[in-house]
Design a protein around this motif. Sequence first.
Motif, PDB file in Angstrom:
ATOM      1  N   VAL A  10      12.057 -71.043 -16.841  1.00 21.06           N
ATOM      2  CA  VAL A  10      13.480 -71.199 -17.164  1.00 21.06           C
ATOM      3  C   VAL A  10      14.066 -69.850 -17.573  1.00 21.06           C
ATOM      4  O   VAL A  10      13.689 -69.291 -18.607  1.00 21.06           O
ATOM      5  CB  VAL A  10      13.682 -72.222 -18.307  1.00 21.06           C
ATOM      6  N   GLY A  11      14.976 -69.329 -16.786  1.00 19.05           N
ATOM      7  CA  GLY A  11      15.625 -68.063 -17.106  1.00 19.05           C
ATOM      8  C   GLY A  11      16.548 -68.182 -18.304  1.00 19.05           C
ATOM      9  O   GLY A  11      17.121 -69.248 -18.563  1.00 19.05           O
ATOM     10  N   ALA A  12      16.715 -67.086 -19.029  1.00 19.24           N
ATOM     11  CA  ALA A  12      17.553 -67.092 -20.230  1.00 19.24           C
ATOM     12  C   ALA A  12      18.992 -67.495 -19.917  1.00 19.24           C
ATOM     13  O   ALA A  12      19.668 -68.125 -20.739  1.00 19.24           O
ATOM     14  CB  ALA A  12      17.519 -65.720 -20.896  1.00 19.24           C
ATOM     15  N   SER A  13      19.467 -67.146 -18.703  1.00 22.99           N
ATOM     16  CA  SER A  13      20.845 -67.476 -18.339  1.00 22.99           C
ATOM     17  C   SER A  13      21.029 -68.965 -18.039  1.00 22.99           C
ATOM     18  O   SER A  13      22.156 -69.434 -17.914  1.00 22.99           O
ATOM     19  CB  SER A  13      21.273 -66.653 -17.121  1.00 22.99           C
ATOM     20  N   ASN A  14      19.938 -69.695 -17.924  1.00 23.81           N
ATOM     21  CA  ASN A  14      20.013 -71.116 -17.574  1.00 23.81           C
ATOM     22  C   ASN A  14      19.486 -72.043 -18.664  1.00 23.81           C
ATOM     23  O   ASN A  14      19.521 -73.257 -18.504  1.00 23.81           O
ATOM     24  CB  ASN A  14      19.228 -71.377 -16.286  1.00 23.81           C
ATOM     25  N   ILE A  15      19.004 -71.487 -19.767  1.00 17.25           N
ATOM     26  CA  ILE A  15      18.337 -72.333 -20.751  1.00 17.25           C
ATOM     27  C   ILE A  15      19.283 -73.334 -21.410  1.00 17.25           C
ATOM     28  O   ILE A  15      18.911 -74.482 -21.658  1.00 17.25           O
ATOM     29  CB  ILE A  15      17.606 -71.482 -21.814  1.00 17.25           C
ATOM     30  N   ALA A  27      11.605 -72.281 -10.427  1.00 11.85           N
ATOM     31  CA  ALA A  27      12.323 -71.186 -11.081  1.00 11.85           C
ATOM     32  C   ALA A  27      13.738 -71.662 -11.402  1.00 11.85           C
ATOM     33  O   ALA A  27      14.561 -71.832 -10.498  1.00 11.85           O
ATOM     34  CB  ALA A  27      12.359 -69.953 -10.185  1.00 11.85           C
ATOM     35  N   ILE A  28      13.986 -71.914 -12.678  1.00 10.40           N
ATOM     36  CA  ILE A  28      15.328 -72.332 -13.120  1.00 10.40           C
ATOM     37  C   ILE A  28      16.065 -71.040 -13.450  1.00 10.40           C
ATOM     38  O   ILE A  28      16.142 -70.605 -14.599  1.00 10.40           O
ATOM     39  CB  ILE A  28      15.260 -73.272 -14.336  1.00 10.40           C
TER      40      ILE A  28
END
Length: 250
Positions: free
Chosen positions: A73-78, A33-34
């Motif tokens: 990949v979370g949107a805040s980390n993409i 989980a990124i």
Amino acid sequence: MKIAILNYSGSVGKTVIASHLLAPRLNNGQIFAIESTNETAGDLGLDIDQLRGEQFGKLFRDLLVLDDAIIDVGASNIEDFLTHMSNYEDSHTEIDLFVLPVVSTGKAQRETIKTASALAGLGVEPKRIQVLFNRVEGAVEDDFISILAYAEETSQFIANPAVAVFENEVFELLAEQRTTIADVLADKTDYRQKLREADRKNKQLINQLTNMHSLQALAKPVNRQLDKAFMALIGDNNPVTVKAGQDNHD
């Protein structure tokens, strides 16, 4: 098989796709989980390795020795994820498939196109970038015109209408119970019988039992639909490492 799920747009169901569509069909491969802010598969009881986008180096080394993995990949980390991936030459080749979930809103479709273009700019081949139509309520061809038209015009990615997950209350119930479809299918408890035996004054117990019985009733048809979506998604990518869905528990 190693699959990354990502989109510049938030709230498109990446964790649902990781937990309910991919995990049970990829030999329960490791989930990364990124993500730093939102729900992950770990909230549903699945084993995850939680990282941030700038920790791509650790992820890259782990992927080198894994046969199956899911990278959520979370949107805040993409942005960080893509930036650091570009620092490792050809590192994207360690990921077999990039899946871009999208819902029918105009913003989500625009952000999905942006995501596909970013991946193409890093050298990812079109056949390894696939859109997944999520929370579908009508016909994909009607609700996702922008995505389908752009895919046809540019050939940057694959947009197969058969790669679709339909809107269903089961996903909300699963989140409330913090469980997965695979776990529901494996649960042999007769909740209908327990309801017959339960004290009707115990509202909390009645609510729990009715929810679990509803989950069991919903899980099998939804799981069959997920099987179809998964097979449309992977095509001939790597059938050896992929096992069938979990609808054979009875």
